[in-house]
Design an enzyme around this catalytic site. Sequence first.
Site, PDB file in Angstrom:
ATOM      1  N   GLU A  94      71.456  22.689   2.995  1.00  0.00           N
ATOM      2  CA  GLU A  94      71.322  21.448   2.795  1.00  0.00           C
ATOM      3  C   GLU A  94      70.340  21.248   3.740  1.00  0.00           C
ATOM      4  O   GLU A  94      70.460  21.373   5.092  1.00  0.00           O
ATOM      5  CB  GLU A  94      72.493  20.567   3.633  1.00  0.00           C
ATOM      6  CG  GLU A  94      72.213  19.809   3.980  1.00  0.00           C
ATOM      7  CD  GLU A  94      74.186  18.515   4.493  1.00  0.00           C
ATOM      8  OE1 GLU A  94      74.276  17.783   4.186  1.00  0.00           O
ATOM      9  OE2 GLU A  94      74.409  18.954   5.427  1.00  0.00           O
ATOM     10  N   ASP A 151      76.065  23.698   4.948  1.00  0.00           N
ATOM     11  CA  ASP A 151      75.477  22.226   5.667  1.00  0.00           C
ATOM     12  C   ASP A 151      75.107  22.808   6.660  1.00  0.00           C
ATOM     13  O   ASP A 151      75.011  23.425   7.290  1.00  0.00           O
ATOM     14  CB  ASP A 151      77.675  21.854   6.268  1.00  0.00           C
ATOM     15  CG  ASP A 151      77.679  20.606   6.563  1.00  0.00           C
ATOM     16  OD1 ASP A 151      77.265  19.518   5.540  1.00  0.00           O
ATOM     17  OD2 ASP A 151      77.878  20.574   8.018  1.00  0.00           O
TER      18      ASP A 151
END
Length: 625
Positions: A357, A321
């Site tokens: 990401e 993330d």
Amino acid sequence: MRGAGPRLSATGADFAVHAPDATALWLCLFDAGDHEARLPMARGDDGLWHVHVAGVGVGARYGLRADGPYDPDAGYWFDPDKLLLDPYATAIDRAFAYDARLAARRGDGGDTAPLAPKGVVEAPCAPVPPAPPVFAPGGLIYELQVRAFTMAHPDIPAEQRGTIKALAHPAVIAHLQALHVGAVELMPVNAWIDERHLGPLGLTNAWGYNPVSYFALDPRLAPGGMAELRASVAALRAAGIGVILDVVYNHDGESDGMGPTLSLRGLDARSYFRHEPDGRLINDTGTGNSIDCNHPVSRRLILDSLRWFVTQAGVDGFRFDLAPALGRMADGFDPAAPLLREMAADPVLADRVMIAEPWDIGPGGYQLGRFGPGWLEWNDRYRDDMRRFWRGDAGMIGALATRLAGSSDLFGGDARSRSVNFLAAHDGFTLADMTAYATKANHANGEDNRDGHDHNLSWNNGVEGPSDDPAVLAARRRDVMALLSTLFLSRGTIMLTAGDEFGRSQRGNNNAYAQDNGIGWVDWAARDEAIWGHARAMAALRARVAGLRDVAWLTPEAALWLDEGGAAMRVAQWEEAERRRVTLWLVEAGLAICVNGSGEDGDFATPLGAVRVAARSVEVLTAET
């Protein structure tokens, strides 16, 4: 292997904790009645505090207390009233629950031991025998949140719903196999805490992107602890399905200066967190704080955490993330940052699947295409360009072709596509809502519809939200099927979010992080059988035709782009703003992919013969058809 935490011995247990600026540290043991025994720890020259406790064994519950300077503006948060979780605790006795007393300033909130989960001493299992990842680039990644995916599944026993154990249920595995899933990507499973604003709204964090521990699993998802995750990973691997964990190392649940003191903050905030020169917490995550991932102490914690899940659970890899945090140095993002170098060189991690990401809100936070060989990257350019094409935006035929072919404009410095092609993910509209809502409908989140993205590139087919009009419903189903077609026919790795394969809706909510209810749960009973059948057919085609899973760049000898008349596309045609039709002819695969993004049916001439393609749809011809 781990740099700190409890270690069992023949006589008891040794505990080690990093807290170089503390003036005193106590190990706090709790009995069955929650009575606390405080044992002082001794400071070593390396900033590690140690204590050996005779007779302590598996199942012992414990926490930490630290004393020292209290000056939050300078990064010092020492407060012996705060019971802290050992950063290396591998299990906790209950889930975290937010309470304002956890965030009280020193001297104001009282003892937090009744509020804080305790760490539980565990004996690590024997390491999982080393094995290469099941998942290979070019396959299908299936993103799911464990609780939302299983809570409403009719075939899963009620006592298993919402847990990692449910992922090993035969009905779940059969569903994944019907889609030829290469790996499930589990949204965060580490222990997390609710954001402080959710309680007054009657909401809870449903996604888990607010971690407190980088080792312990959240008891709500894994009441059986690591053994539960390990068993489900083994069952999925036996079915040919890998497991990728979505991990959050960019921040922790202690948030900004008004947040709770739970673990890292109370032990060594100056090392673990990034600060401005004046001492203020840096917020490159939008959550209040940012982990300094390249501080030696943080690097050790992160690397130990990654190794833990590989050796103890046997996972295939990780999705990171807000991954620019992993490579952020004082002067910006560096793809050769120490943490990224160490991950690549580590013998346990080197062959794992690593997915970035590649953006956050910090300076220079958009790093798509810069993570380098060995990394896969979420490709938001693919998402946006495909949405624009099927929405009907002008001038998108070239972008469609580039994205279908693997996005060489973004990853062209490598030998193959590193793109993770996706149309929808957990944050944003579902695939079905993308065709039914031109604007978000997040009122259930309690923030007057201010939260969530406004840049959705969505459309509603003439009616906003739910509709009983058969023509509107047919148009929406057609659009979802067209989107799925282009996804399954794209070069590179592809990702599908759970339920999008059969038309799942979140009622227009594009930020359902706080909807642990029917809005966020996958509604299996409402499955659209037409969309589901189409998804299975496209998945079977991708599995059958190796050329669709090949991530090597397309060459002029291997692929031709044709107009609807069967002639090679000319430069001038690529520049036609209103052009909506093209054919990709994959020579070696013997496959013709005819894309008709126009509002009219059309005839296409291909090397395999002529075909009529319905408006806003994709037709695939193979030698066998």
